[in-house]
Design a protein around this motif. Structure first.
Motif, mmCIF file in Angstrom:
data_model
loop_
_atom_site.group_PDB
_atom_site.id
_atom_site.type_symbol
_atom_site.label_atom_id
_atom_site.label_comp_id
_atom_site.label_asym_id
_atom_site.label_seq_id
_atom_site.Cartn_x
_atom_site.Cartn_y
_atom_site.Cartn_z
ATOM 1 N N GLY A 50 0.722 -1.379 0.134
ATOM 2 C CA GLY A 50 0.292 -0.145 0.598
ATOM 3 C C GLY A 50 0.454 0.886 -0.003
ATOM 4 O O GLY A 50 0.438 2.042 -0.817
ATOM 5 N N ALA A 51 1.944 1.222 0.710
ATOM 6 C CA ALA A 51 2.686 2.860 1.100
ATOM 7 C C ALA A 51 3.622 2.564 -0.458
ATOM 8 O O ALA A 51 3.915 3.819 -0.952
ATOM 9 N N PHE A 52 3.390 1.448 -1.136
ATOM 10 C CA PHE A 52 4.403 1.184 -1.958
ATOM 11 C C PHE A 52 3.900 1.633 -3.947
ATOM 12 O O PHE A 52 4.385 2.537 -3.885
ATOM 13 N N LEU A 53 2.855 1.484 -3.748
ATOM 14 C CA LEU A 53 1.659 1.808 -4.334
ATOM 15 C C LEU A 53 1.052 3.600 -4.092
ATOM 16 O O LEU A 53 1.658 4.341 -5.470
ATOM 17 N N ALA A 54 1.723 4.487 -2.787
ATOM 18 C CA ALA A 54 1.507 5.566 -2.936
ATOM 19 C C ALA A 54 2.288 6.360 -3.717
ATOM 20 O O ALA A 54 2.460 7.284 -4.668
ATOM 21 N N LEU A 55 3.432 5.963 -3.350
ATOM 22 C CA LEU A 55 4.327 6.237 -3.768
ATOM 23 C C LEU A 55 5.274 6.448 -5.174
ATOM 24 O O LEU A 55 5.600 7.857 -5.905
ATOM 25 N N ILE A 56 4.774 5.508 -5.859
ATOM 26 C CA ILE A 56 4.786 4.765 -7.293
ATOM 27 C C ILE A 56 4.066 5.947 -8.130
ATOM 28 O O ILE A 56 4.482 6.999 -8.668
ATOM 29 N N GLY A 57 3.178 5.734 -7.324
ATOM 30 C CA GLY A 57 1.871 6.978 -7.516
ATOM 31 C C GLY A 57 1.576 8.245 -7.902
ATOM 32 O O GLY A 57 2.086 8.797 -9.199
ATOM 33 N N LEU A 58 2.971 8.799 -6.610
ATOM 34 C CA LEU A 58 3.345 9.878 -6.595
ATOM 35 C C LEU A 58 4.139 10.671 -7.463
ATOM 36 O O LEU A 58 4.719 11.283 -8.030
ATOM 37 N N THR A 59 5.826 9.319 -7.441
ATOM 38 C CA THR A 59 6.476 9.697 -8.324
ATOM 39 C C THR A 59 7.229 9.358 -9.697
ATOM 40 O O THR A 59 8.263 9.430 -10.415
ATOM 41 N N GLN A 60 6.522 8.039 -9.859
ATOM 42 C CA GLN A 60 6.972 7.471 -10.667
ATOM 43 C C GLN A 60 6.252 6.499 -12.432
ATOM 44 O O GLN A 60 6.137 6.910 -12.467
ATOM 45 N N PHE A 61 4.681 6.563 -11.699
ATOM 46 C CA PHE A 61 3.357 5.890 -12.394
ATOM 47 C C PHE A 61 3.611 6.908 -13.923
ATOM 48 O O PHE A 61 3.382 6.373 -14.953
ATOM 49 N N GLY A 62 3.308 7.704 -13.249
ATOM 50 C CA GLY A 62 3.375 9.207 -15.151
ATOM 51 C C GLY A 62 4.627 9.050 -15.667
ATOM 52 O O GLY A 62 4.276 8.808 -17.035
ATOM 53 N N GLY A 63 5.805 8.937 -15.544
ATOM 54 C CA GLY A 63 7.164 8.350 -15.875
ATOM 55 C C GLY A 63 6.295 6.863 -17.130
ATOM 56 O O GLY A 63 7.149 7.197 -17.954
ATOM 57 N N TRP A 64 6.182 5.719 -16.426
ATOM 58 C CA TRP A 64 6.149 4.939 -16.431
ATOM 59 C C TRP A 64 5.081 4.897 -17.860
ATOM 60 O O TRP A 64 5.302 4.171 -18.987
ATOM 61 N N ILE A 65 3.965 5.691 -17.664
ATOM 62 C CA ILE A 65 3.743 5.631 -19.268
ATOM 63 C C ILE A 65 2.699 6.595 -19.928
ATOM 64 O O ILE A 65 2.897 7.622 -20.722
ATOM 65 N N GLY A 66 4.796 7.633 -19.909
ATOM 66 C CA GLY A 66 4.668 8.970 -21.159
ATOM 67 C C GLY A 66 3.923 9.994 -20.497
ATOM 68 O O GLY A 66 3.849 10.610 -21.268
ATOM 69 N N MET A 67 3.851 10.081 -19.596
ATOM 70 C CA MET A 67 3.073 11.372 -18.830
ATOM 71 C C MET A 67 3.962 12.125 -17.763
ATOM 72 O O MET A 67 3.528 11.795 -17.000
ATOM 73 N N PRO A 68 5.400 12.224 -17.780
ATOM 74 C CA PRO A 68 5.654 12.961 -16.593
ATOM 75 C C PRO A 68 5.193 13.664 -15.519
ATOM 76 O O PRO A 68 5.650 13.550 -14.854
ATOM 77 N N GLU A 69 4.702 14.513 -16.165
ATOM 78 C CA GLU A 69 3.200 15.727 -15.316
ATOM 79 C C GLU A 69 2.652 14.452 -14.540
ATOM 80 O O GLU A 69 1.780 15.383 -13.609
ATOM 81 N N LEU A 70 2.378 13.328 -15.228
ATOM 82 C CA LEU A 70 1.208 13.012 -13.728
ATOM 83 C C LEU A 70 1.732 12.460 -12.638
ATOM 84 O O LEU A 70 3.112 11.983 -12.878
#
Lengths: 300, 238
Positions: A50-70
């Motif tokens: 749960g904690a990692f999903l929050a962290l990834i969502g905040l800092t990495q997920f946008g970059g993974w899907i090519g939308m770094p500003e998300l």
């Protein structure tokens, strides 16, 4: 105010804060143990997830899907992480735990322990074992509140109150609603409840998912306070198991009250005799096991 | 096989049931028609309770054929069988200790809309009205038995499987239960009774199946009871 009393009170508040996390986690464990008869060793890992999903969502997920500003903020994480963790739990239950139904407790314990190790190893491979800070506290929760005897971080106060609210709603749903009555009845005699036409296997799956989601929720709330680390689950789960044993296996109210109470005691002992702070929970556990082996709130 | 009668509610043929490695039922055959009260008689351990459980899929494994209201159910999970319209009252009564009387009553979900209302149930079982706030664990044996029957009447189940409902109860309560069964029959319920107390069952039932070692030994209609009495006594004696 006397400085000693002041420091006791402030440690008590911090302890209560930890206690709220213990309560949320042991509540999930209690619900799962009640219905599935499984000691869910993966609970700490779901908390970490749960904690990692929050962290990834905040800092990495946008970059993974090519939308770094998300960037998925705290409030969305508070909603989405538990849902995803719950869903993950449901998949684990349907594909693995289900096959162990009716076997000895030990098999469920071993399987969930294995799941915990896999998750921990997976995140350990990609993230810093020492922890990564979660920089996403929403602006409305930054700053401190003056409690009279101390300045308490606003976020911690929120985490405490929110956890308490979730615990209360869960307790109410289980003890006072029709669905809760079904759950309690299924805990007592699942075969008979199924013979009344209730889809008990589905109830079991959803209950497991819900318990895991509670762990995920605790993880999201813990992320800004403690740093997010692959080991955060295995560190807290030991204490949480002690809480469950002290409160009584499977007791909902026991899990909540004991979680908060032990957090409080831990905090106060930190002032009185710091070296004993991390020990006191286990001393209490040993005493309870000697005097009341079924736990403070367990049925004899 | 003959064309089944239109009013057939339960058909069991060549039913085998297993617990782990033990083979308990060895090909049970029986048929129950709408509105009938049928008893399963036999010694302890003859397989009567297992027959009820196997109908609902509450055994480890079963083979053969079971249909309820014309629908084959052998491959269905327990909860789907129940939803066709089966009410089950287990031998151990199965009152939930952590629930109150009223919670116990309201627990089984409604399967069909034509079940008895809560008011009708309390009228039939006035004791339960008085004890409705009590915890299930605090009831006497008779009250528990009444509750175990009452809670399956609300759901709209039309086939009732009742296991040893008179076991261990005082004669007045047994008498009251007989009255209940009669009223339920008048209301059109189809009832399968597993019964040890032959004096209780004899006047209530339309037909009796005698079960021995997991097989149906004989079927005796109510009007042939007298001429078979001696043989029955021999079959049922311990």
């Amino acid at each position: 105010m006397d400085p000693f009393i002041k420091s006791v009170l402030s440690q008590a508040m911090l302890g209560l804060n930890n206690g709220a996390f213990y309560a949320l986690l042991s509540l999930g464990l209690a619900v799962i143990f009640g219905l599935l008869n499984i000691v869910n060793f993966a609970h700490g890992a779901f908390y970490m997830l749960g904690a990692f999903l929050a962290l990834i969502g905040l800092t990495q997920f946008g970059g993974w899907i090519g939308m770094p500003e998300l960037s998925i903020g705290f409030w969305w994480a508070l909603l989405l992480s538990p849902l995803l963790v719950g869903l993950f739990g449901i998949v684990i239950e349907r594909t693995m735990l289900k096959r162990l139904a009716g076997l000895d407790h030990l098999y469920g314990l071993l399987l969930t322990f294995g799941v915990a190790l896999v998750l921990q190893g997976f995140f350990g491979n990609f993230y810093n074992m020492a922890g990564t800070p979660y920089p996403g506290i929403p602006p409305s929760l930054r700053g401190v509140v003056d409690l009279g005897f101390m300045y308490f971080p606003k976020y911690r106060l929120f985490a405490l109150l929110f956890s308490l609210a979730v615990c209360f709603v869960t307790w109410y749903a289980i003890e006072r609603t029709k669905l809760g009555a079904l759950l309690r009845a299924s805990t007592e005699n699942p075969k008979l409840v199924e013979a009344f036409g209730v889809n008990v296997p589905l109830l079991v799956t959803l209950t497991y998912g819900f318990g895991c989601a509670l762990a995920g929720l605790a993880g999201v709330m813990a992320a800004p306070i403690y740093s997010v680390s692959p080991l955060m689950g295995s560190e807290i789960i030991i204490v949480v198991f002690a809480v469950v044993v002290i409160g009584g296996m499977g007791s909902i109210l026991g899990a909540i009250v004991t979680g908060l109470g032990l957090g409080l005691i831990e905090g106060v002992v930190k002032v009185l005799y710091p070296p004993a702070a991390s020990l006191v929970v286990f001393v209490i556990m040993a005493i309870v096991l000697m005097v009341r082996p079924s736990g403070l709130f367990g049925r004899e | 096989m003959l064309e089944p009668r239109a009013d057939e509610i339960l058909r069991v043929s060549d039913l085998h049931a297993f617990y782990g490695e033990s083979h308990i039922l060895h090909g049970i055959d029986l048929t129950v028609y709408r509105g009938e009260v049928v008893t399963l008689l036999g010694r302890n351990g003859s397989g009567r309770t297992t027959t009820l459980k196997a109908i609902l899929g509450l055994v480890d494994r079963r083979t053969g054929y079971v249909s309820i209201n014309g629908r084959p159910v052998i491959s269905l999970p327990t909860y789907q069988i129940a939803r066709i319209g089966v009410g089950y009252c287990p031998e151990e009564r199965g009152i939930f200790a952590s629930l109150t009387v009223e919670e116990n009553l309201l627990l089984p979900p409604t399967l069909r809309s034509d079940g008895m209302s809560l008011a009708e149930i309390y009228e039939m079982f006035p004791n339960l009205w008085e004890r409705r706030k009590s915890q299930g664990s605090k009831l006497s044996g008779g009250e528990q038995q009444m509750l175990a029957i009452a809670r399956i009447l609300r759901t709209g189940a039309y086939l009732l499987l009742l296991d040893e409902i008179t076991e261990g109860l005082a004669p007045v309560i047994v008498q009251a239960l007989g009255e209940v069964i009669r009223k339920l029959k008048d209301r059109g319920y189809t009832i399968v009774l597993v019964e040890q107390n032959f004096h209780f069952a004899a006047p209530l039932a339309d037909r009796h199946y005698v079960i021995e070692r997991g097989r149906v030994l004989d079927m005796i209609p109510h009007h042939e009871l007298e001429k078979n009495r001696e043989r029955l006594n021999a079959l049922l004696s311990v």
